[in-house]
Enzyme design. Sequence first.
Site: not given
Length: 799
Positions: A408, A483, A405
């Site tokens: 990015e 999300d 997670d």
Amino acid sequence: MITNTELEYKGNLYPNRVVDYVRDKDKFYFTSENGVILEITVIQDRTVRFRYATENNFQPDFSYAVDPDAKRGYNHLEILETNTEYIIETAKLQILVDKNTLRNQISDLNGNIINEDELGFHWEENYDYGGNTVKMSKITQPTESFYGMGDKASHSNLKGKRLNNWVMDQYAFGKDQDPLYKAIPFYIGLHSGQAYGIFFDNSFRTQFDFAHERRTTTSFWADGGEMNYYFFYGPEMYKVVRAYSNLTGVPELPPLWALGYHQSKWSYFPESNVKDIAKQFRDLQIPCDAIYLDIDYMDGFRCFTWDKERFPEPKRMIKELSEDGFKTVAMIDPGIKIDKDYWVYQEAMENDYFCKRADGPYMKGKVWPGECHFPDFTNPEVREWWAELYKEFMADIGVHAVWNDMNEPAVMEVPTKTAPLDTRHDYDGYPCSHRKAHNVYGMQMVRATYDGVKKYVYPKRPMVITRAAYAGTQRFSSTWTGDNVATWEHLWIANVQVQRMCMSGYSFVGSDIGGFAEQPSGELFARWIQLGVFHPFCRVHSSGDHGDQEPWSFGAEITQIVKKFIELRYQLLPYLYTMFWRYVREGKPMIQPIVCFDQEDMQTHFRTDEFIFGEQILVCPVQEPNAQGRRMYIPRGNWYSYWDDEVIEGGKEKWVAAELDTMPLFVKEGAIIPKYPIHQYVGEKEIEQLVLEVYFKIGDESSTVYEDAADGYDYENGKFSLRNFKLLGKDDELIIHQFKDGGFETSYSSFVINFHGLPFEIGKIEIDNEKVGVSEVKLKNNRTMQLSKEFTQLRITSK
């Protein structure tokens, strides 16, 4: 072909007259007077690469997206020259290169234009950073539609949209918000009954304009790098996706448990809470294969550590969960806490593995542990080190799968939400700034994770999940859409995003079922489960700050509905596993928007809701509150209602009743759908019989069932079971042929066959040309029979 005109954008430069041409086997080089070189490479008859250099100089030819094992080769290739153009011809395409402008036109062999340059390639110098901003503009054909582009939260047809590819942490994103978590610069164009694809392999920030600024023009550009794109010809949409998947790769087969139902939350802790959740699933007999541990299992959010108060003996806990059928999936983030006493930090510092800024300091950003440094996953040495960090995690403690997670990479409390653009990266020996490496950072992290997990769960198969992705990440990992929010609009978004991802070559995908942010109503949760069980990756995940979001959290009625649909997923596991096998083998999307299923029907081009699950099941979620049904579009052909066997003729809209405990679900006539009995987790018990749901059709239809040991690698050595069925139906006769392949012996020895829509009373039964009695096949109610799995032909006729 568009002629050389005076059309220009201020400040842009354009190729001019071709002064040199060279052929090198499958490559063609065209050089313009002002130093532009166009390199055209024929990869396959349907796949062609276009690459442009300026100042007579190509940049290093390197790509993270292209699969090293991509198939290459063509059946025919020649080039002709006329006074005005060069003509390259393959077995499927003609490519015209204009001698005055270097513009291209691509046609089929009948002369039908598929794609053509408008201004074509042009560029301008980037004074802020150096290099060029590279641009390409194409003519938008009449009635042209556009699909793909990864996780965009927009209408499935992208015509009229302008889109941006820059992977970002977008908590609680909204409809049409852009960019999001993925950068997949690949789109499919469809016009005149023909489909093609373009993949712009450039890891800088890229933008696409699908007839937004000018209705007649489609364009794409990047902040740096080369104009380097691949063209794929269908003419069918699924063949475009298949060609793209050949180039950028597909995953290996996952373990079958990875296709079960998974339960997650931020966060399940301490151990007693995890055990309570597991016990509730088993007590209520709601199938579940995996429980997820979010960041709170760690010691102060330090990756590869455990909070010994919350989880005093993780190895024992994971073993006990495993004995009850639960796999444990743990999160690992990229940010490594700056802590001189933290062993992962120490190793990275000693080996100089962290990213640095332009003038030498380490890149620093705040994430969950506080101030962190970030490994440079574009350095192969760092990837090897990261993979080895999983040794204790997987091999000793026993974690089954890993969830990457925040990769990015997400950085808190800065306007950009990510690393500074001057951050330096190795980029596998081609040093660059974060401008170029940003979109591939998460991909290279999960690549390293995949390598480590695969090594240390062997001889089992790996299961890895990522949030951030660039084109090609599907080779290493499953993914989810990020999300989202517990709203009805986000249910619609989840449906569109998963369809779009599958059309973008990334089929192992799902959403946070029920919504990550905010609290769903019981009705919304039930409707989302109904959608989610028909997504390749099926996981409930929530932020946890608004209440519980387990199947039993919304009262007895909702619990029973949720249980019913999770059980349906487990019954359909052999069908789903066969879908995945076909995806791996052929690159075919596991989920097809109905435009992909029937692109000739113009009514399908702007549909967002309906999709084909695999090859033969039509799904249409209910996406509004208080609905007792919905209008939906039934594709051409005849379809059986899954719930009551009503046969519906397609090619039109229809109102379909669907109270809360059901949803519009249809099976293509002629299909043979395999089913397992309901079980609580994969491997709970041996499958004693395979159920085949046979949907009668006048005519013929083919179906397939693929099986293997559900884990491990014996299937690569022929230990698989492949059953191809061909159904032939007439008014008074039904024949089913079975063609078998593979050396895997299934646990079951017989089939239970359920007939749907059989138009005659069964009078005679032949198995492999031998007449058998009704009692021998245990015929019941003219609907159900039982026979050996080894049959090669079943023939039933009327009295």
